[in-house]
Scaffold this active site. Structure first.
Site, mmCIF file in Angstrom:
data_model
loop_
_atom_site.group_PDB
_atom_site.id
_atom_site.type_symbol
_atom_site.label_atom_id
_atom_site.label_comp_id
_atom_site.label_asym_id
_atom_site.label_seq_id
_atom_site.Cartn_x
_atom_site.Cartn_y
_atom_site.Cartn_z
ATOM 1 N N GLU A 41 2.212 -6.000 -16.877
ATOM 2 C CA GLU A 41 3.140 -5.161 -17.653
ATOM 3 C C GLU A 41 2.421 -4.816 -18.943
ATOM 4 O OE1 GLU A 41 5.827 -3.948 -16.658
ATOM 5 O OE2 GLU A 41 6.679 -5.263 -15.144
ATOM 6 N N ASN A 73 5.833 -9.790 -29.043
ATOM 7 C CA ASN A 73 6.981 -8.982 -29.487
ATOM 8 C C ASN A 73 8.330 -9.540 -29.027
ATOM 9 O OD1 ASN A 73 6.323 -8.260 -26.858
ATOM 10 N ND2 ASN A 73 6.892 -6.118 -27.125
ATOM 11 N N CYS A 113 7.299 -2.405 -25.823
ATOM 12 C CA CYS A 113 6.384 -1.660 -24.946
ATOM 13 C C CYS A 113 6.980 -0.310 -24.572
ATOM 14 C CB CYS A 113 6.077 -2.490 -23.709
ATOM 15 S SG CYS A 113 7.557 -3.102 -22.909
ATOM 16 N N GLU A 136 8.740 -6.127 -12.788
ATOM 17 C CA GLU A 136 9.521 -7.338 -13.037
ATOM 18 C C GLU A 136 10.994 -6.979 -12.898
ATOM 19 O OE1 GLU A 136 7.582 -8.501 -16.913
ATOM 20 O OE2 GLU A 136 7.051 -10.251 -15.710
HETATM 21 P P1 NAD Z 1 -2.573 -8.700 -26.046
HETATM 22 O O1 NAD Z 1 -3.066 -8.070 -24.807
HETATM 23 O O2 NAD Z 1 -3.471 -8.751 -27.225
HETATM 24 O O3 NAD Z 1 -2.151 -10.213 -25.783
HETATM 25 C C1 NAD Z 1 -1.212 -10.566 -24.791
HETATM 26 C C2 NAD Z 1 -1.487 -11.981 -24.325
HETATM 27 O O4 NAD Z 1 -2.748 -12.034 -23.665
HETATM 28 C C3 NAD Z 1 -1.577 -13.017 -25.455
HETATM 29 O O5 NAD Z 1 -0.958 -14.208 -25.021
HETATM 30 C C4 NAD Z 1 -3.075 -13.218 -25.603
HETATM 31 O O6 NAD Z 1 -3.425 -14.468 -26.157
HETATM 32 C C5 NAD Z 1 -3.525 -13.107 -24.169
HETATM 33 N N1 NAD Z 1 -4.944 -12.759 -23.990
HETATM 34 C C6 NAD Z 1 -5.795 -12.178 -24.860
HETATM 35 N N2 NAD Z 1 -7.015 -12.003 -24.282
HETATM 36 C C7 NAD Z 1 -6.919 -12.476 -23.019
HETATM 37 C C8 NAD Z 1 -7.826 -12.540 -21.911
HETATM 38 N N3 NAD Z 1 -9.086 -12.082 -21.992
HETATM 39 N N4 NAD Z 1 -7.374 -13.059 -20.750
HETATM 40 C C9 NAD Z 1 -6.106 -13.481 -20.627
HETATM 41 N N5 NAD Z 1 -5.209 -13.462 -21.639
HETATM 42 C C10 NAD Z 1 -5.607 -12.954 -22.827
HETATM 43 O O7 NAD Z 1 -1.203 -7.957 -26.390
HETATM 44 P P2 NAD Z 1 -0.265 -8.176 -27.668
HETATM 45 O O8 NAD Z 1 -0.924 -7.527 -28.836
HETATM 46 O O9 NAD Z 1 0.145 -9.599 -27.756
HETATM 47 O O10 NAD Z 1 1.030 -7.350 -27.235
HETATM 48 C C11 NAD Z 1 1.183 -5.998 -27.485
HETATM 49 C C12 NAD Z 1 0.961 -5.170 -26.236
HETATM 50 O O11 NAD Z 1 1.778 -5.656 -25.168
HETATM 51 C C13 NAD Z 1 1.356 -3.727 -26.418
HETATM 52 O O12 NAD Z 1 0.386 -2.876 -25.847
HETATM 53 C C14 NAD Z 1 2.665 -3.610 -25.636
HETATM 54 O O13 NAD Z 1 2.951 -2.313 -25.198
HETATM 55 C C15 NAD Z 1 2.426 -4.563 -24.526
HETATM 56 N N6 NAD Z 1 3.709 -4.999 -23.941
HETATM 57 C C16 NAD Z 1 4.048 -4.594 -22.677
HETATM 58 C C17 NAD Z 1 5.270 -4.951 -22.126
HETATM 59 C C18 NAD Z 1 5.682 -4.522 -20.751
HETATM 60 O O14 NAD Z 1 6.571 -5.143 -20.184
HETATM 61 N N7 NAD Z 1 5.101 -3.483 -20.174
HETATM 62 C C19 NAD Z 1 6.157 -5.725 -22.870
HETATM 63 C C20 NAD Z 1 5.785 -6.119 -24.153
HETATM 64 C C21 NAD Z 1 4.553 -5.753 -24.668
#
Ligand code: NAD
Length: 471
Positions: free
Chosen positions: A241, A145, A275, A452
Site C-alpha cells: 500500500e 501517519n 495516503c 487491504e
Molecule cells: P517509508 O516508506 O519511509 O516507511 C514506511 C515503513 O517502511 C517504515 O516502518 C520504515 O521504517 C520502513 N522501511 C524503510 N526502509 C525499508 C526497507 N528498505 N525495507 C523495509 N522496510 C523499510 O514511508 P513513510 O514516510 O513512513 O510513510 C509515508 C508514505 O506512506 C507516503 O508515501 C504515503 O502515501 C504512504 N502511505 C500509504 C498508505 C496506503 O495505504 N496506500 C497509507 C499510509 C501511508
C-alpha cells in the site's frame, strides 16, 4: 521522559542493548526512547511466530474469540494508548483515541467474517472444493501517519486467516504499537503477534528473513520497490500500500459553497498526511474564485495546535524531513508564480520547536509544478483551473500514482461516469477518503499491489488449495 515500552517476542517483554530517541513533533524534542531490535532478537521473533503458527492455524473459533478479546483489551486502554499516539505522532487526542477504536472495529469485523470453503463441483465425477489456507508468518511494516489503524488493517485479517505476525512500526511512531504489543501479551497465545522496533534497516532485515512467507507493507513508493525486490528471490507474497497523488475534479455544475468543506477535510485530515488525501484540486475557471475563497476560509478557521489542547483540529507535521519537504514544495510553487490564499508558512506554536505548518491553499499554479505533480503529504493544497474535462482526466491518468480520486458535481450520475474513468483503486463521488472495514482499499499502478480490507483483504493473507476428491 516517558518510560521505554518493551518489544514483545514470544509473549514476553524483551529489552534491547540500544535504544532510539522518539521526538514529540509538537516540541521537536526527544521525549522517549524506543528499543532498537538486534538481528538475533528479530530471529527470535520470527522463530516464535513460526512456532506459534502450528497451533494458531488450527482452531478457527478460538481465533474469532481471541480477535474479539483483543478488541476489548484495546478499547479498555484507548485513552492511554491515544495519549502516547498523540505524543509521538502529533495528531489531536480525539483522533488518536479514535485510531484505537478503529483498530477494535477492524478486529471485530474480521472476527465475524466467514472464510468460505467453496464447492465448485459436486457430481458423479467428484467433489471439488476451494479452500483458503493461511500463508504462515507475516512480516508487517507500517508508516507514521496512522500507526495503529494501518497496523490493524494487517494484524486483524492476518490473524483471522490463521497466520502469525511480526510487526515493525515506523521509527517515528514506535511507541503506540509497542504498547499494543504489551497489552495483547495477556490476550493472545505467545508468539502470535510479536512487536519489534528499530530503524529502517530492521524493515529490510524483515523482508529478507527466511521465515517470513508474506510481507504486508504500507509506506512510500520508493521503499515499496525495495520491499518487492527483497521479497522476490524467496518468492514471498507481498501486499504493498503505497503513495498517492489523488485529484479532486470539480465539474462545472458543482456548488462551491456545498463542496468546499468536504474537499478541505479530504485534503487536510491528519494534517494532509494521508495516503489517499486530496492532493490537488482541478476546478473549471467559472467556479475557481468561489471555490478558492471557500477553501481559504476553511483553512483560516481551522484550529492548529498541540494535539492535547482542547479544541485542536490539526496537529503538527509528524517529523522534520516531512516538514521540510512540505516547506520546500510550497517555496518551489511560490518561485514558480503560485499565489498563497491561506497559510504558506510555518506556524509558531508553543516554544516554536514543533513542526507546525499553516494550512495552505495555493492557486495560480498548474501541471508541471512539483506540488501538483508529486505527493506533498502535508497541509498544503494546490488548486488548478482547467478548461477541458477530457484532457484533465487524461492528464490525471498519465501519472504513475493510482490510489484514489474524486469527482464533484450536482449530478452524481454524471460525476460517476467521470470517476469510473480514473485509473485509481477508489473513485469517490462528492466525497473523498470514505473508508470502511468491508470496502477493499488499494492502489493501481505505483500506488500498490493487492488490497487491504473486506474479504479481499482477508484473501490476501491466504493461499488457495483445491481439494479434489474423485468419486
Ligand atoms: P517509508 O516508506 O519511509 O516507511 C514506511 C515503513 O517502511 C517504515 O516502518 C520504515 O521504517 C520502513 N522501511 C524503510 N526502509 C525499508 C526497507 N528498505 N525495507 C523495509 N522496510 C523499510 O514511508 P513513510 O514516510 O513512513 O510513510 C509515508 C508514505 O506512506 C507516503 O508515501 C504515503 O502515501 C504512504 N502511505 C500509504 C498508505 C496506503 O495505504 N496506500 C497509507 C499510509 C501511508
Amino acid at each position: 521522559m516517558t518510560a521505554t515500552p518493551s518489544m514483545t517476542i514470544d509473549g514476553a517483554a524483551v529489552e534491547t542493548a540500544a535504544t532510539v530517541g522518539v521526538v514529540n513533533p509538537a516540541t521537536g524534542a526527544v521525549f522517549a526512547q524506543a528499543p532498537d531490535c538486534s538481528r538475533d532478537q528479530l530471529d527470535a521473533a520470527f522463530a516464535a511466530a513460526d512456532r506459534a503458527f502450528a497451533a494458531w492455524r488450527r482452531d478457527e473459533d478460538a481465533r474469532r474469540t481471541a480477535l474479539r478479546a483483543c478488541a476489548a483489551a484495546l478499547t479498555a486502554r484507548a485513552n492511554d494508548i491515544g495519549a502516547v499516539l498523540t505524543a509521538e505522532q502529533g495528531k489531536p487526542l480525539g483522533d488518536a483515541v479514535r485510531e484505537v477504536y478503529t483498530a477494535a472495529a477492524w478486529l471485530n469485523y474480521y472476527a465475524g467474517l466467514e472464510l468460505p470453503r467453496e464447492v465448485i463441483q459436486d457430481d458423479e465425477r467428484g467433489l471439488v472444493e476451494v479452500v483458503r489456507r493461511p500463508v504462515g508468518v507475516v512480516a508487517a511494516i507500517t508508516p507514521w501517519n496512522f500507526p495503529l489503524t494501518l497496523a490493524f488493517w494487517k494484524i486483524a485479517p492476518a490473524l483471522r486467516a490463521g497466520n502469525t505476525v511480526v510487526i515493525k512500526p515506523s521509527p517515528y511512531t514506535p511507541l503506540s504499537t509497542l504498547i499494543v504489543g504489551e497489552i495483547l501479551r495477556d490476550v493472545l497465545p505467545a508468539g502470535v503477534v510479536n512487536t519489534v522496533s528499530g530503524g529502517d534497516e530492521l524493515g529490510a532485515w524483515m523482508t529478507a528473513h527466511p521465515l517470513a512467507r508474506k510481507i504486508s507493507f504500507t509506506g512510500s513508493v520508493a521503499t515499496g520497490k525495495h520491499v518487492a525486490a527483497s521479497a522476490a528471490p524467496d518468492l514471498k507474497r507481498v501486499t504493498l500500500e503505497l503513495g498517492g497523488n489523488d485529484a479532486a475534479i470539480v465539474l462545472d455544475d458543482a456548488d462551491p459553497a456545498k463542496i468546499a468543506e468536504r474537499i478541505f477535510w479530504g485534503a487536510f485530515t491528519n494534517s494532509g498526511q494521508v495516503c489517499a488525501a486530496v492532493k490537488r484540486v482541478y476546478v473549471p475557471e467559472s467556479l475557481h474564485d468561489d471555490l478558492v475563497e471557500a477553501l481559504a476560509a476553511q483553512a483560516k478557521a481551522v484550529r492548529v495546535g498541540v494535539g492535547t489542547d482542547e479544541g485542536v483540529q490539526l496537529g503538527p507535521v509528524n517529523n522534520k524531513p516531512q516538514f521540510e519537504r512540505v516547506n520546500e514544495l510550497v517555496e518551489d510553487a511560490l518561485a514558480g508564480g503560485a499565489v498563497v490564499v491561506a497559510g504558506g508558512q510555518r506556524l509558531e506554536v508553543g516554544d516554536g520547536g514543533g513542526y507546525f505548518y499553516a494550512p495552505t491553499i495555493l492557486t495560480g499554479i498548474g501541471n508541471g509544478s512539483r506540488i501538483v505533480d508529486e505527493e506533498q503529504f502535508g497541509p498544503a493544497l494546490p488548486v488548478v483551473t482547467y478548461r477541458d474535462l477530457e484532457a484533465t482526466v487524461d492528464h490525471v491518468n498519465t501519472g504513475r500514482f493510482g490510489l484514489g480520486g474524486s469527482v464533484w458535481s450536482g449530478d452524481p450520475d454524471r460525476a460517476a461516469d467521470v470517476a469510473a474513468r480514473l485509473d485509481v483503486g477508489t473513485a469517490w463521488v462528492n466525497t473523498h477518503l470514505a473508508l470502511a472495514p468491508n470496502q477493499p482499499f488499494g492502489g493501481a499502478k505505483w500506488s500498490g499491489i493487492g488490497v487491504e480490507n473486506g474479504p479481499w483483504g482477508l484473501y490476501g493473507f491466504t493461499e488457495l488449495q483445491v481439494l479434489h476428491r474423485a468419486r
